[in-house]
Design an enzyme around this catalytic site. Structure first.
Site, short mmCIF file in Angstrom:
data_model
loop_
_atom_site.label_atom_id
_atom_site.label_comp_id
_atom_site.label_asym_id
_atom_site.label_seq_id
_atom_site.Cartn_x
_atom_site.Cartn_y
_atom_site.Cartn_z
CG PHE A 1 4.09 4.28 -10.33
CD1 PHE A 1 3.66 5.55 -9.63
CD2 PHE A 1 5.36 4.28 -10.50
CE1 PHE A 1 4.79 6.22 -9.31
CE2 PHE A 1 6.54 4.91 -9.87
CZ PHE A 1 5.98 6.18 -9.17
N GLY A 2 0.94 0.83 -10.20
CA GLY A 2 -0.24 0.09 -10.82
C GLY A 2 -0.04 -1.60 -10.56
N GLY B 1 0.04 -9.39 -10.63
CA GLY B 1 1.07 -8.67 -9.97
C GLY B 1 0.82 -7.09 -9.57
CG ASP C 1 13.00 -0.98 -11.61
OD1 ASP C 1 13.93 -1.24 -10.48
OD2 ASP C 1 12.11 -0.82 -11.29
CE LYS D 1 3.39 -1.21 -15.25
NZ LYS D 1 4.70 -1.31 -15.61
CB VAL E 1 0.27 -6.72 -14.03
CG1 VAL E 1 0.00 -7.55 -15.24
CG2 VAL E 1 1.21 -5.53 -14.16
#
Length: 719
Positions: free
Chosen positions: A469-470, A465, A587, A486, A472
């Protein structure tokens, strides 16, 4: 025109010249007055929805609607004529295509005529809840051979439940509760192999529970509470594998032992056997009901001790064993039930010291009154202190023996003292090493090097994923264990704050439907979270599979989707109401709902989460970057600068539910202009020919039928 807050009345000649009209959908508005009699002129109508308005007067003659398939008049103020006639039922005899007919929640009166059996043989859902019908339920209802749902809840129907109901081969849902039915529960119900739910509570039914119900192997819910039933509980009913919602036999006159087969109900969420005449021991197999959230066995004559196996019910939220004849101690193992919210053991004959930890620290949710032999050190429970003399009296003889033999072993003790000192020192050092190792095992610490090895240096092959911001990665460690790693993109503006916010939110919350954080790694510009690995990916991947030939029904069926919705609702309930300081996720969307090996849902990604300050519903401690959510899922007031609140999460949850059951994203290309997912969803429910809307209506009726005191049924608070 659905849900547009329309007011006023419909003119009498509304339908006069609309002979080609096929769909008329004005449900959920503020319309009033009479339903225009001219509706009978619109002979091409197939779907009519006037539900959830304020229409009054009589239902007009509907005999000229031969093509009608869906007719929903529920939640209005419709009445009969002075004699309580049912002309509207007789007028539908020519509507041979009718599949759904609902007049629930009106002011209809009178006896149900035998002509109800002349309705369409295509009729699937017959809903007449919350009216004032009286008299018997006609046996001719068995003519409606395609019925899947029959609902007459909250009327004044009397007489026996017709045995002919057991000849309806497709029947799945029976809602006949809150009436005045008498006689026995029909044995013929055992013929209904597709039966999923039976609601017969709050009637005057008598006799025994028919063992034939054990043949209903698809049964998920059985509610026979508040009747006059007697005899024993048939063991074969407890062996139904799919009984996963509710078993409610409370407020009857059932007697005898509870069969040990109770433990076979490993999917059931609520068991209520309260207020009967049951006796014997509470079966130890109760601990095998691994999905149990609610257990009430109060006001019976159970004996023996509280089963130690209760500590196996890791998800249990409510236990009431009060007003029985239980004896023995309260096991300290109950302290380990982290989700337990109510424990009532009052009015028994329990004795000994009460545990001090876990739920026992909160006197407002624990009831132990009228157990005169209990003692303990928890001040708020109002118990006397335990008598140390009484506690130690059993060991007085042992003290005499020890005193008599002390002189003979004193020399050996003195000689051994020096050796013992050396052994103790070595043992202490070893324990320190072991404790440190155990601590590391419980809370493993990972270096950046460890995470690189587990992901083959964060290779693309291991990526599962990616976000703003990052990324996974799937991590495979040397011992074979798996984790989701993550890694935050520290070069991205706001990534550092996102990492801090997520750590802050996750460090103090623990719930079975939240993604579990295993560890974190922070070394200079490298920051990562190590999370529990979810082998079934996320809900986004299941609802919108990438391969064109993969249909979502084959991947996640309707029952699984409802279970996922319940899991998400439980997570929100915990975040909003059960945390010391409420947490707003901000979210909630399908890609942030992860699925474990058993398809249980876990809410993740807390980078935007807010921790609300006490006494200030809009203030927050942890900040985030940009908008408070994702486009399409974010509460509308957020876009206008409003502060965050738990209501924003509930809005996102509603969008999530719509997406789950319509399989359309809120930003789908279909939605432009004034059209959005909510409006499209209304039309979808009205026009879906695949049967999903029927299933949803059945679930909606089912949820409204459940006892609201069941704390596990959190979904009802959000839908």
């Amino acid at each position: 025109m659905a849900i547009n807050r329309l007011t006023g009345t419909l003119p009498r000649d509304t339908f006069t010249n609309l002979t080609s009209l096929t769909t008329f959908f004005v449900g959920g508005n503020l319309l009033s007055g009479r339903i225009p009699p001219s509706i009978g002129n619109a002979s091409s109508l197939t779907r009519v929805d006037l539900a959830n308005n304020s229409f009054s007067g009589q239902i007009p003659w509907l005999g000229n609607l031969p093509n009608i398939q869906i007719l929903s008049l529920q939640s209005n103020q419709l009445v009969n004529d002075g004699a309580g006639g049912m002309d509207f039922l007789a007028s539908l005899a020519n509507s041979t295509q009718l599949q759904v007919f609902s007049v629930a929640e009106n002011q209809l009166t009178g006896k149900l005529p035998s002509s109800i059996g002349n309705l369409s043989r295509q009729l699937s859902l017959l809903v007449m809840n919350n009216n004032f019908f009286h008299g018997s339920l006609p046996g001719e209802i068995s003519n409606l051979v395609n019925l899947t749902l029959i609902a007459f809840k909250h009327n004044s129907l009397t007489g026996t439940i017709p045995p002919s109901i057991g000849t309806l081969p497709n029947l799945q849902y029976i809602f006949l509760h809150e009436n005045k039915f008498s006689g026995k529960v029909p044995q013929s119900l055992g013929n209904l192999t597709y039966l999923a739910e039976i609601h017969l509570s709050n009637n005057l039914l008598e006799g025994t529970i028919p063992s034939s119900l054990g043949n209903c192997q698809s049964l998920q819910l059985l509610d026979l509470s508040v009747n006059l039933l007697n005899g024993t509980i048939p063991s074969n009913i407890l062996g139904i594998p799919g009984l996963g919602k509710v078993l409610n036999l409370s407020f009857n006159s059932l007697s005898g032992f509870v069969p040990f087969e109770l433990g076979d109900l490993n999917m059931v969420q609520a068991i209520d056997l309260a207020s009967n005449q049951l006796s014997g021991d509470i079966p130890v197999t109760i601990g095998d009901c691994s999905s149990l959230l609610y257990l009430d066995m109060s006001r019976n004559s159970f004996q023996g001790s509280i089963p130690n196996s209760l500590d196996k019910l890791k998800a249990i939220e409510y236990i009431d064993l009060s007003s029985n004849n239980l004896t023995g101690n309260i096991s300290a193992s109950l302290e380990s039930l982290k989700f337990l919210q109510v424990l009532n053991l009052s009015r028994n004959q329990l004795s000994g010291e009460v545990p001090k930890a876990g739920i026992f620290k909160n006197s407002t949710v624990v009831s132990l009154s009228w157990n005169l032999k209990l003692c303990g050190e928890v001040p708020d429970l109002g118990l006397p202190k335990c008598d140390s003399h009484e506690k130690n009296s059993g060991g007085s003889k042992l003290k005499i023996v020890l005193a008599a033999t002390f002189a003979s072993v004193a020399f050996i003790i003195i000689v051994s003292m020096l050796v013992f000192w050396f052994v103790r020192k070595i043992d202490s050092d070893l324990r320190a090493v072991n404790e440190e190792a155990n601590s590391l095992e419980m809370y493993p610490m990972y270096r950046q090097h460890d995470l690189k090895l587990a992901t083959q240096n964060f290779s693309q092959e291991y990526m599962i994923g990616e976000g703003s911001f990052g990324s996974v990665y799937k991590g495979v460690f040397e011992d074979g264990s798996l984790a989701a790693i993550k890694v935050f993109k520290m070069g991205q503006h706001g990534a550092s704050k996102s990492f801090i916010a997520e750590c802050e939110a996750l460090r103090s919350i623990r719930h079975r439907n939240l993604v579990k954080i295993i560890s974190s790694c922070s070394a200079g510009d490298f920051k990562a979270l190590v999370l529990k690995f979810m082998p079934n990916g996320n809900l986004e991947q299941l609802l919108h599979p990438r391969t064109e030939d993969c249909e979502v029904e084959k991947v996640v069926d309707m029952n699984q989707r409802l279970k996922i919705a319940q899991d998400v609702a439980l997570a929100l309930e915990y975040l909003h109401h059960d945390c010391e300081t409420p947490v707003v996720h901000c979210d909630l969307k399908p890609s942030n709902v992860l699925l474990d090996e058993e398809m249980s849902a876990h809410v993740g990604d807390f980078r935007l989460a807010r921790i609300l300050l006490k006494n200030s519903p809009n203030a927050h401690l942890s900040s985030s970057v940009g908008l408070k959510g994702s486009t399409g899922y974010m509460a509308l007031e957020y876009g206008m600068g409003a502060g965050v609140s738990t209501r924003g999460d509930v809005y996102s949850f509603g969008i999530l539910i719509l997406e789950m059951f319509t399989r359309k994203r809120p930003i789908d290309h279909l939605f432009n202009g004034d059209m959005d997912l909510q409006k499209w969803g209304s039309a979808y429910v009205d026009g879906d020919d695949n049967g999903s809307w029927r299933w949803l209506l059945a679930e909606q009726i089912s949820l409204s039928a459940l006892n609201p005191t069941y704390p596990g049924m959190i979904l009802r608070k959000h839908l």
